[in-house]
Motif scaffolding. Structure first.
Motif, PDB file in Angstrom:
ATOM      1  N   GLU A 239       0.412   5.681  -0.028  1.00 12.87           N
ATOM      2  CA  GLU A 239      -0.486   6.820   0.060  1.00 12.87           C
ATOM      3  C   GLU A 239      -0.278   7.642  -1.201  1.00 12.87           C
ATOM      4  OE1 GLU A 239      -2.175   9.277   3.589  1.00 12.87           O
ATOM      5  OE2 GLU A 239      -0.144  10.006   3.203  1.00 12.87           O
TER       6      GLU A 239
ATOM      7  N   PHE B 202       0.806  -1.215   0.000  1.00 14.74           N
ATOM      8  CA  PHE B 202       0.000   0.000   0.000  1.00 14.74           C
ATOM      9  C   PHE B 202       0.844   1.272   0.000  1.00 14.74           C
ATOM     10  CE2 PHE B 202      -2.709  -3.318   1.535  1.00 14.74           C
ATOM     11  CZ  PHE B 202      -3.907  -3.061   0.897  1.00 14.74           C
TER      12      PHE B 202
ATOM     13  N   ARG C 100      -5.485  12.811  -0.242  1.00 13.37           N
ATOM     14  CA  ARG C 100      -4.667  11.608  -0.050  1.00 13.37           C
ATOM     15  C   ARG C 100      -5.487  10.396   0.369  1.00 13.37           C
ATOM     16  NH1 ARG C 100       0.478  13.534   0.119  1.00 13.37           N
ATOM     17  NH2 ARG C 100       1.459  11.793   1.225  1.00 13.37           N
ATOM     18  N   ALA C 101      -5.093   9.234  -0.131  1.00 19.95           N
ATOM     19  CA  ALA C 101      -5.693   7.968   0.316  1.00 19.95           C
ATOM     20  C   ALA C 101      -4.729   6.855  -0.065  1.00 19.95           C
ATOM     21  CB  ALA C 101      -7.060   7.759  -0.333  1.00 19.95           C
ATOM     22  N   LEU C 102      -4.946   5.672   0.520  1.00 18.86           N
ATOM     23  CA  LEU C 102      -4.063   4.537   0.252  1.00 18.86           C
ATOM     24  C   LEU C 102      -4.521   3.760  -0.973  1.00 18.86           C
ATOM     25  CD1 LEU C 102      -3.569   3.147   3.869  1.00 18.86           C
ATOM     26  CD2 LEU C 102      -1.875   4.332   2.459  1.00 18.86           C
TER      27      LEU C 102
ATOM     28  N   GLY D 245      -3.598  -0.027  -3.031  1.00 25.91           N
ATOM     29  CA  GLY D 245      -2.867  -1.283  -2.945  1.00 25.91           C
ATOM     30  C   GLY D 245      -2.365  -1.733  -4.307  1.00 25.91           C
TER      31      GLY D 245
ATOM     32  N   TYR E 257      -5.846   6.443  -9.483  1.00 25.56           N
ATOM     33  CA  TYR E 257      -5.759   6.957  -8.117  1.00 25.56           C
ATOM     34  C   TYR E 257      -6.843   6.361  -7.220  1.00 25.56           C
ATOM     35  CZ  TYR E 257      -2.838  10.636 -10.201  1.00 25.56           C
ATOM     36  OH  TYR E 257      -1.850  11.326 -10.874  1.00 25.56           O
ATOM     37  N   PRO E 258      -6.605   6.339  -5.883  1.00 25.72           N
ATOM     38  CA  PRO E 258      -7.635   5.833  -4.971  1.00 25.72           C
ATOM     39  C   PRO E 258      -8.734   6.863  -4.713  1.00 25.72           C
ATOM     40  CG  PRO E 258      -5.696   6.460  -3.719  1.00 25.72           C
ATOM     41  CD  PRO E 258      -5.330   6.587  -5.176  1.00 25.72           C
ATOM     42  N   LEU E 259      -8.357   8.160  -4.758  1.00 27.48           N
ATOM     43  CA  LEU E 259      -9.294   9.229  -4.394  1.00 27.48           C
ATOM     44  C   LEU E 259      -9.088  10.437  -5.306  1.00 27.48           C
ATOM     45  CD1 LEU E 259     -11.243  10.848  -2.610  1.00 27.48           C
ATOM     46  CD2 LEU E 259      -9.420  11.102  -0.937  1.00 27.48           C
ATOM     47  N   LEU E 260     -10.131  10.784  -6.057  1.00 27.77           N
ATOM     48  CA  LEU E 260     -10.070  11.945  -6.954  1.00 27.77           C
ATOM     49  C   LEU E 260     -11.279  12.831  -6.716  1.00 27.77           C
ATOM     50  CD1 LEU E 260      -9.126  10.154 -10.320  1.00 27.77           C
ATOM     51  CD2 LEU E 260      -7.600  11.571  -8.927  1.00 27.77           C
TER      52      LEU E 260
END
Lengths: 282, 282, 282, 282
Positions: D104, D102, D113-115, D117, D198-201
């Motif tokens: 960030e 994982f 920001r987010a993790l 994997g 990306y994990p978070l947009l």
């Protein structure tokens, strides 16, 4: 309309394989007992890509598959590979066809009959005018632990295991394969186990296989060696890989043994096989 | 920049659930022996969507998860669900967290120790101010067939099986859960089997579990009934579902038994559970 | 030889379901265009078990399946379920049959044809003399994000998505089903998306679907609502569940929307569906 | 108590690999930003078996793993492999450790920001006193189709893809590896794509990546070539294999490209990689 794939590429990097994968398709394969059999395959097809071309024309794989629809056997693979080679102007072509293959199995005592599926695969490759062909057959088996039997006053742990046999056959100039039947590899795998696995067993059959397994304890190592001895004497093949796995009944992990070799030679070099990693990752 | 999701929708169709799924995330869960434990989860989060809104704001699920990062336990779930509810102005919120949970297990004779992983899941739901919580624990076991033992002169087929216990706990106004520990459900499952499954067994241990299994034959039906009797007497839960599956060592398919019930009532109505189909399809 | 399964059981726990699962079997299903189609299924079969019996006779499921071999359709399911009920003296019987169903699809401009597989399932249940039938069809689609299109100067992210439609049909006394064709549910799903997904597209077709998707942006929420509006007006069904999932091209997780309802009522209560958890755990 | 595994075997068949697989275990790996990271691995461990011994002692793999518990890094692998070699008196030892890693990640505009994997794997092998080490990193990416963009008046289909990079590093006598960081391979993979995943947009980020992808169309062939050019210039590695796969948004199958090579040589021979078949079968 521009053909972007045919643009010239300046990076000077030729690619080993370019193609389609994860393609589900109904096929017909040869069946020793019934002539042919309908099943459903997972297919991957690819060609090499010379450094000067930007891309390959992926839709043509589907066109070739559609033309040969239905017939995907060790006898038709060379023609399919040649069509792919010609249609995509490639030096090498490759096809993988993984499918369940069904056999009617008879229970050992009552002769009760039902179908059982075996996971099989063809991997065909054509390089220039040469064909290379691999057959994979996975056979479920019962294995009873020799150690557990020897050290216990009664009983012995046993479990479902799987023997996967990969073989390569000899091909002549016409690309004809004189191959072992899927049925033959299943028989070899079952002879190497404590007992076969059946789709349908009545009580007299269950009694029979329970005692048969107890009378024939084998480690996963024994299974691979028993198969190896038969394949080392087999003149119709040029190479083999044997993988046996026990889904241990006393553990939550499995144990395995593997051997790669050929009839013509005794050499058994350790191999780094990343397929297990690949499976674990995916 | 336009907020398309907030556009009004005229179709008049409210949605039960809208959210994210297949999200892999590292979490920390409670561990009876060590206080807490690091693991990796597969997460799904969702809310209801009123008919008048075109869409929900998916990125906010990730924001909430990130704020509560690390701590995903039966105690923090209500706060996570409330954050989701507030941030997305929803009446209902739901989260599923599936993860492997590791315990150090001791071999029965040599006391050799190693870690074993158990597949677990939390499913939390908040509707208005009410919280609903489900815990799922899957325990691998050994089962030895009573029929095979009874009808054979020696031996008995046995195999790895899995017991999946789902329970719902009682929650008070503050959403606090007084729940059974994962460890307790694992112990109930193992007591219901022919023998537990261990990560590490030396020969004296293997001898022990081999004879323990032979002395305690159980059908998959017995496993579910043994678990049911313990859960029917459990006052900390309001509902349970018990599913046991044997990966038969004499067949290439599995057998299963299932029961849904509650401590307060004996009623056991047949349920149409499509989860098996869902799993089979995917 | 003793019939251990028929021993009396004193625990007083009746079981909802006892049966076989993970059974791979070749079947024949109805095909609107070709009459019938050969495919391969994953099958689960079960019955209830009264409290007084120790176990059920698992081999009989295979015997019934073998007798009806080949024919597993919405018309033959009632007969299969009744055979299971009779053979196992059960009040309720249940069968799940999950299989890929293949259709020849025509490219929108060049009319190039190839087969595409759709994951489908039948779930039949018989309780006493009453039959209950569920059809599941999963249709892959293209979805183009309305938000991405609205806020960007050019382009819009799009991805492969899947619409899963579960429906229950009406059955008369004779257990006859007047059901929607799999093909009809696929058409409904595709009409609800930005564009259909095809097995084979030549460049003029690729150009067509690219612009078709850009002209029809939909959120996963829109897909479910579009399907819902059609199913709410469908008189041949008594219940539906619609699940849509986008495998986001800008994220490594997916987004989903779900709705359960029926033509006769607007009620849409949030449901706790553990199937995602089940899939995640397995 | 007899040691059955140590019995002599007369079949004269030495085995390449004997060991455990499918073992789930919590591990700690090196993390460039945070020093170390807790995750969960799928592990396989094996040794060769000389022809004269009947079996290996499987429980010792667990004992070694337990002693080194927690620490499974490119620096500790040689010690783990040597322990395995010594404990099992083997000439060769092998370990595969597949795990999610994982990081960030920061959104490109809002810096939210987010993790996220990434599926990774170590494959270490020790033969005599020599160590061999492979690192595998799978990076999800966005790919936008150059053909679709070129032939359409507006829009372009894009999808989630995966780049899998396998590399082998150089090892000195002490078995020390001077390896590329997982983070570096992820950066190489993302530079080779139309846009990262990306994990978070948030919306400004979504706008950014939508246009970034539209401005950088790549075929799956381009992705492999872009990565190859960077790895061919990389002096810290001795071998690489690059595999890129697009989960096509206009099809229900995927397309892929693959290249195996090394910095020191341009040779790119077609390889028959059965891992895809293996994955398809399992």
């Amino acid at each position: 309309m521009e053909d972007v794939q045919s643009r010239l590429d300046g990076r000077g990097v030729a690619l080993d394989e370019v193609g389609v994968t994860g393609l589900r398709y109904p096929i017909v394969v040869l069946d020793r007992a019934r002539g042919q059999q309908h099943t459903v395959a997972q297919i991957a097809m690819s060609v090499n890509l010379p450094h000067q071309f930007k891309g390959t024309h992926m839709s043509r794989f589907l066109e070739v598959l559609n033309e040969h629809r239905g017939e995907v056997t060790m006898n038709t693979l060379p023609a399919i590979l040649q069509s792919v080679q010609d249609r995509l102007q490639a030096e090498s072509a490759r096809i993988e066809v993984a499918f369940p293959y069904f056999l009617e199995r008879e229970a050992p005592v009552t002769a009760a009959r039902a179908l059982m599926g075996y996971s099989c695969a063809f991997v065909g490759r054509r390089y220039g005018g040469r064909n290379d062909f691999m057959l994979r057959v996975e056979t479920p088996i019962t294995t009873l632990c020799p150690c557990s039997k020897a050290i216990s006053d009664y009983g012995a742990h046993n479990q479902r295991g799987y023997v996967t046999i990969d073989i390569k056959g000899q091909t002549d100039e016409k690309g004809e394969h004189r191959l072992i039947w899927i049925e033959e590899l299943i028989e070899i795998a079952e002879r190497s186990a404590s007992a076969p696995v059946y789709p349908l067993l009545k009580r007299p059959d269950e009694r029979h296989v329970t005692m048969q397994a107890f009378d024939n304890p084998v480690f996963v190592e024994d299974v691979v060696r028993n198969v190896a001895i038969e394949l080392q004497a087999e003149t119709r093949i040029s190479w083999f890989r044997i993988h046996a796995r026990n889904d241990e009944s006393i553990h939550n992990h499995s144990v395995f043994a593997q051997l790669e070799g050929s009839p013509s030679t005794e050499e058994q070099r350790p191999t780094v096989d990343v397929s297990a990693t690949a499976a674990a990752i995916r």
